[in-house]
Design an enzyme around this catalytic site. Structure first.
Site, mmCIF file in Angstrom:
data_model
loop_
_atom_site.group_PDB
_atom_site.id
_atom_site.type_symbol
_atom_site.label_atom_id
_atom_site.label_comp_id
_atom_site.label_asym_id
_atom_site.label_seq_id
_atom_site.Cartn_x
_atom_site.Cartn_y
_atom_site.Cartn_z
ATOM 1 N N CYS A 2 5.167 -6.155 -10.098
ATOM 2 C CA CYS A 2 6.416 -6.830 -9.784
ATOM 3 C C CYS A 2 6.490 -8.159 -10.520
ATOM 4 O O CYS A 2 5.490 -8.842 -10.706
ATOM 5 C CB CYS A 2 6.605 -7.102 -8.303
ATOM 6 S SG CYS A 2 6.564 -5.653 -7.281
ATOM 7 N N ARG A 27 5.554 -5.812 -16.037
ATOM 8 C CA ARG A 27 4.968 -5.927 -14.696
ATOM 9 C C ARG A 27 5.425 -4.814 -13.753
ATOM 10 O O ARG A 27 4.930 -4.703 -12.631
ATOM 11 C CB ARG A 27 5.313 -7.287 -14.078
ATOM 12 C CG ARG A 27 4.805 -8.450 -14.890
ATOM 13 C CD ARG A 27 5.155 -9.758 -14.235
ATOM 14 N NE ARG A 27 4.406 -9.967 -13.017
ATOM 15 C CZ ARG A 27 3.213 -10.548 -12.955
ATOM 16 N NH1 ARG A 27 2.639 -10.985 -14.055
ATOM 17 N NH2 ARG A 27 2.616 -10.703 -11.806
ATOM 18 N N TRP A 74 7.317 -2.867 -9.038
ATOM 19 C CA TRP A 74 6.321 -1.795 -9.145
ATOM 20 C C TRP A 74 6.045 -1.392 -7.697
ATOM 21 O O TRP A 74 5.485 -2.165 -6.928
ATOM 22 C CB TRP A 74 5.056 -2.305 -9.836
ATOM 23 C CG TRP A 74 4.073 -1.215 -10.118
ATOM 24 C CD1 TRP A 74 4.059 -0.388 -11.199
ATOM 25 C CD2 TRP A 74 2.944 -0.825 -9.318
ATOM 26 N NE1 TRP A 74 3.002 0.489 -11.111
ATOM 27 C CE2 TRP A 74 2.294 0.241 -9.975
ATOM 28 C CE3 TRP A 74 2.414 -1.286 -8.103
ATOM 29 C CZ2 TRP A 74 1.159 0.861 -9.465
ATOM 30 C CZ3 TRP A 74 1.283 -0.671 -7.603
ATOM 31 C CH2 TRP A 74 0.663 0.394 -8.283
ATOM 32 N N ASN A 100 6.558 -10.801 -4.821
ATOM 33 C CA ASN A 100 5.513 -10.085 -5.562
ATOM 34 C C ASN A 100 4.251 -10.172 -4.724
ATOM 35 O O ASN A 100 3.870 -11.261 -4.303
ATOM 36 C CB ASN A 100 5.312 -10.761 -6.931
ATOM 37 C CG ASN A 100 4.089 -10.242 -7.660
ATOM 38 O OD1 ASN A 100 3.705 -9.084 -7.501
ATOM 39 N ND2 ASN A 100 3.474 -11.083 -8.460
ATOM 40 N N GLY A 101 3.585 -9.028 -4.486
ATOM 41 C CA GLY A 101 2.360 -9.037 -3.685
ATOM 42 C C GLY A 101 2.463 -8.028 -2.557
ATOM 43 O O GLY A 101 3.346 -7.162 -2.567
ATOM 44 N N GLU A 482 -12.211 5.251 -23.898
ATOM 45 C CA GLU A 482 -11.040 4.418 -24.150
ATOM 46 C C GLU A 482 -9.977 5.203 -24.922
ATOM 47 O O GLU A 482 -8.780 5.118 -24.632
ATOM 48 C CB GLU A 482 -11.475 3.150 -24.900
ATOM 49 C CG GLU A 482 -10.359 2.238 -25.383
ATOM 50 C CD GLU A 482 -9.435 1.724 -24.284
ATOM 51 O OE1 GLU A 482 -9.750 1.866 -23.083
ATOM 52 O OE2 GLU A 482 -8.363 1.206 -24.632
ATOM 53 N N LYS A 486 -6.271 5.960 -23.548
ATOM 54 C CA LYS A 486 -5.061 5.565 -24.280
ATOM 55 C C LYS A 486 -4.116 6.742 -24.408
ATOM 56 O O LYS A 486 -2.926 6.635 -24.158
ATOM 57 C CB LYS A 486 -5.493 5.041 -25.641
ATOM 58 C CG LYS A 486 -4.792 3.848 -26.153
ATOM 59 C CD LYS A 486 -5.136 2.492 -25.605
ATOM 60 C CE LYS A 486 -5.270 2.338 -24.135
ATOM 61 N NZ LYS A 486 -5.753 1.088 -23.679
ATOM 62 N N GLU A 489 -2.613 7.744 -20.870
ATOM 63 C CA GLU A 489 -1.659 6.861 -20.196
ATOM 64 C C GLU A 489 -0.309 6.777 -20.888
ATOM 65 O O GLU A 489 0.703 6.564 -20.234
ATOM 66 C CB GLU A 489 -2.252 5.469 -19.964
ATOM 67 C CG GLU A 489 -2.482 4.660 -21.198
ATOM 68 C CD GLU A 489 -3.124 3.312 -20.905
ATOM 69 O OE1 GLU A 489 -2.931 2.762 -19.821
ATOM 70 O OE2 GLU A 489 -3.822 2.804 -21.800
ATOM 71 N N HIS A 505 -23.056 20.823 -19.005
ATOM 72 C CA HIS A 505 -23.306 20.808 -17.555
ATOM 73 C C HIS A 505 -22.023 21.067 -16.750
ATOM 74 O O HIS A 505 -21.989 20.792 -15.556
ATOM 75 C CB HIS A 505 -23.932 19.473 -17.151
ATOM 76 C CG HIS A 505 -25.277 19.252 -17.780
ATOM 77 N ND1 HIS A 505 -26.384 19.992 -17.448
ATOM 78 C CD2 HIS A 505 -25.674 18.395 -18.761
ATOM 79 C CE1 HIS A 505 -27.419 19.589 -18.184
ATOM 80 N NE2 HIS A 505 -27.005 18.624 -18.982
ATOM 81 N N LYS A 605 1.395 -3.788 -16.120
ATOM 82 C CA LYS A 605 0.416 -4.516 -16.930
ATOM 83 C C LYS A 605 -0.590 -5.284 -16.071
ATOM 84 O O LYS A 605 -1.765 -5.308 -16.380
ATOM 85 C CB LYS A 605 1.174 -5.470 -17.856
ATOM 86 C CG LYS A 605 0.319 -6.172 -18.864
ATOM 87 C CD LYS A 605 0.191 -5.359 -20.124
ATOM 88 C CE LYS A 605 -0.808 -5.920 -21.100
ATOM 89 N NZ LYS A 605 -1.567 -4.866 -21.765
HETATM 90 C C1 F6R Z 1 -5.123 0.474 -20.071
HETATM 91 C C2 F6R Z 1 -4.911 -0.763 -19.331
HETATM 92 C C3 F6R Z 1 -5.549 -0.900 -17.999
HETATM 93 C C4 F6R Z 1 -6.138 -2.304 -17.866
HETATM 94 C C5 F6R Z 1 -6.659 -2.528 -16.447
HETATM 95 C C6 F6R Z 1 -7.336 -3.881 -16.301
HETATM 96 O O1 F6R Z 1 -4.467 0.437 -21.298
HETATM 97 O O2 F6R Z 1 -4.235 -1.638 -19.789
HETATM 98 O O3 F6R Z 1 -6.514 0.073 -17.788
HETATM 99 O O4 F6R Z 1 -7.162 -2.455 -18.804
HETATM 100 O O5 F6R Z 1 -5.606 -2.441 -15.540
HETATM 101 O O6 F6R Z 1 -6.468 -4.915 -16.622
HETATM 102 P P1 F6R Z 1 -7.001 -6.370 -16.891
HETATM 103 O O7 F6R Z 1 -7.813 -6.342 -18.129
HETATM 104 O O8 F6R Z 1 -5.768 -7.206 -17.037
HETATM 105 O O9 F6R Z 1 -7.829 -6.770 -15.710
#
Ligand code: F6R
Length: 610
Positions: A2, A27, A74, A100-101, A482, A486, A489, A505, A605
């Site tokens: 949010c 956000r 969100w 927000n929260g 990773e 990527k 997501e 396994h 984010k």
């Molecule tokens: C993936 C992504 C998330 C963040 C995770 C941690 O692309 O962006 O997996 O890496 O939510 O976020 P931070 O680094 O801001 O704590």
């Protein structure tokens, strides 16, 4: 999780709020809304879904106002519907707020307020707050006093912007465990969850601390604590230029951010080796305290956790002490052996990830030295840091982390080399050699990006699969994880990373012609031959075989259906370069499938809830 904005002044209020929300879209994007205070009358506009729906809702309407608040959601409590969208309005229609929260005690508050005669119209935790403040307002007739009285009832995390129709020129903002910044203009003032919402509008800001209330009018801003006592706060100058939140001609922020990576690595190296020595200099790290540690714990989430995994690998090699890497959400519920002799490294791009903050806080209570890596020096996690390592990647707008991952890896390498220098756990010659290797990375990364068209061409071969397995061993297991994250997501392809030796396994049961396998290879390493054998095993099960490897790989060509190559580098640093084709692959697959690359569904984010 949010985003909220507020504005009082002579500007075009609705345009300013919508513009601010646009820059906070990373956000959340489940719904959006604004409330405008038009000379004592509050008008609310909201729409479920993306911000574009709210734009459509207000389009063509004349919206005069002297102040207003806005929200981008969100969803946590309640679905993404118009009823659950913010702003929420009090029963008397005179007080509106955005939040927000999470208000943890909202159920008991709701029961109490319902007994007091209040009617609820949404499923949100937030609505309890709006009725609570209305109730308190009715007792005292002042918005700020009502807020001071009301916050005492609230438990959890909350950043609010609150306004009342009787004071069209005023917004009261509250911060408790959720970020909030006040932007100071001339005859106008702003409030926002994050700086991008006000970048280019103001020069000076005040980042509110937890437990603070800001009373914001067009003429001035006053800060109070939760007891109502006024606090003196000096504004700081904003360090961002508006250019950082533009796409600079790229179709998506993600592609722009991928292309920024060599420059980020180059700057980090230049800064760390500015004194010409062989040991990196990281000015905000208390090297003496950090180097004394007998063990290291690294805590992070998501992509940051993958950077932690790479660090775990190299730190054990370089520092010769035990290193554990733990997902922050798990660390919180474990009884780790953390103590004063432990160096705890918390990694968070945003610095606002609730799991990581809670874990770091818990570790700090044990007396451990806390070292924080973050891209946001103004973020909440920083207040727990004994040492700080800023990522200096610039604002990352795309929800999928790319450049911040590369900056995390680079900073962790520099940290490892610095600690190894202080502990003398690596010979001086080795430090020199590693430094020289690192210096070559930016130009080699540039070479990979210059050839990104090749990767784009490969997408045709992969884009129609709905699932995929990534495999690797050793230091690049994190690269495989990773890469899979990527792809998953942003394209919604079910991609999963496994240690290559684990295939047999269980996951090998999944292999057939519909399950491509992507292998991350490091020719010259002691695990290379084992990786090739695992790839053969996959090929024997008819899997389409893709590989990412060094350009000096002589073996892979004969085996793989699709091969992406990068310039060879030292194994330790290979995650920095092998990750690039995987980022580009994910990007081009998602773009080819027509996905919303920068704003994948269900994600946000900053994950400010546990
Ligand atoms: C993936 C992504 C998330 C963040 C995770 C941690 O692309 O962006 O997996 O890496 O939510 O976020 P931070 O680094 O801001 O704590």
């Amino acid at each position: 999780m949010c985003g909220i904005v507020g504005y009082v002044g002579n500007g075009a209020v609705s345009d300013i709020l919508l513009g601010g929300l646009k820059n906070l879209e990373y956000r959340g994007y489940d719904s959006a809304g604004i409330a405008l205070n038009d000379n004592g009358k509050i008008d609310i506009f909201k729409a479920p879904g993306k911000l574009g729906n709210l734009y459509a809702e207000v389009e063509g309407k004349k919206l005069p106002a002297s102040g207003g608040i806005g929200h981008i959601r969100w969803a946590t409590h309640g679905k993404a519907t118009a009823d659950n969208a913010h702003p929420h309005l009090s029963n008397d229609g005179r007080l509106a707020l955005v939040h927000n929260g999470i208000i943890e005690n909202y159920k008991s508050l709701r029961e109490e307020l319902e007994k007091d005669g209040y009617t609820f119209y949404s499923e949100t935790d937030t609505e309890a707050a709006v009725h609570l403040f209305e109730r308190e307002y009715k007792k005292c007739g002042s918005l700020e006093q009502a807020v001071v009285a009301g916050v005492k009832y609230l438990k959890g995390a909350f950043a609010f912007c609150i306004m009342h129709d009787s004071e069209p020129d005023k917004i009261v903002a509250v911060r408790q465990n959720a970020p909030l910044v006040v932007g100071l203009g001339k005859e106008e003032n702003y409030i926002a969850s994050d700086i991008p919402a006000i970048v280019g509008k103001v020069q000076r800001i005040i980042c509110l601390n937890d437990g603070e209330i800001a009373v914001v009018t067009r003429k001035d801003v006053k800060i109070y604590d939760f007891t109502g006592k006024e606090i003196e706060r000096q504004p700081e100058y904003i360090g961002f230029n508006p250019e950082v939140i533009s796409k600079r001609g790229y179709p998506h922020f993600m592609l722009k951010e991928i292309n920024e990576q060599p420059g980020i690595v180059r700057h980090l190296l230049q800064d760390a080796y500015a004194d010409g020595g062989e040991i990196p200099c990281l000015p905000k790290v208390n090297a003496g305290a950090a180097a004394k540690a007998e063990r290291i714990e690294i805590i992070a989430c998501g992509t940051s956790l993958h950077a932690a995994a790479v660090a775990g690998f190299v730190f054990e090699e370089w520092l010769k002490i035990p290193v554990s890497v733990v997902a922050a959400s798990e660390y919180i519920y474990r009884r780790p052996l953390t103590n004063e002799k432990t160096l705890v490294i918390g990694i968070s791009q945003s610095g606002e990830t609730a799991d990581t903050i809670t874990a770091v806080k818990k570790a700090k209570e044990t007396g451990a030295h806390i070292l924080v890596l973050t891209n946001r020096e103004d973020s909440s996690i920083v207040r727990y840091a004994d040492s700080l390592l800023p990522l200096k990647a610039g604002i990352e707008v795309s929800v999928a982390a790319t450049k911040s991952y590369t900056a995390q890896l680079t900073c962790l390498y520099l940290l490892g080399l610095m600690l190894a220098g202080h502990r003398q756990s690596l010979p001086a010659e080795e430090l020199k050699k590693l430094r020289a290797e690192l210096q070559h990375l930016p130009s080699k990364m540039e070479n990979v990006l210059a050839e990104s068209a090749k990767i784009k061409d490969c997408v045709e071969k992969l884009k129609n699969y709905r699932q995929m397995i990534y495999i690797a061993r050793g230091i690049n297991l994190a690269t495989a994880m990773e890469g899979a994250l990527k792809l998953k997501e942003i394209s919604y392809v079910n991609a999963n990373g496994y240690p290559a030796g684990e295939l047999k396994h269980g996951p090998i049961a999944l292999l057939d012609e519909n399950m491509p396998v992507l292998a991350v290879l490091t020719p010259g390493s002691r695990i290379y031959d084992k990786m090739i054998s695992n790839c053969e095993e996959a090929k024997a099960r008819h899997a389409f075989l893709a590989g990412v490897t060094f350009d000096n790989d002589t073996e892979a060509d004969r085996l793989f259906d699709l091969l992406l190559t990068v310039p060879a580098v030292a194994e330790e640093f290979s995650p920095l370069i092998l990750n690039l084709p995987l980022q580009l692959l994910a990007y081009y697959v998602a773009a080819a499938l027509g996905r919303e690359v920068d704003q994948p569904r269900n994600l946000a984010k900053s994950v400010t809830v546990e």
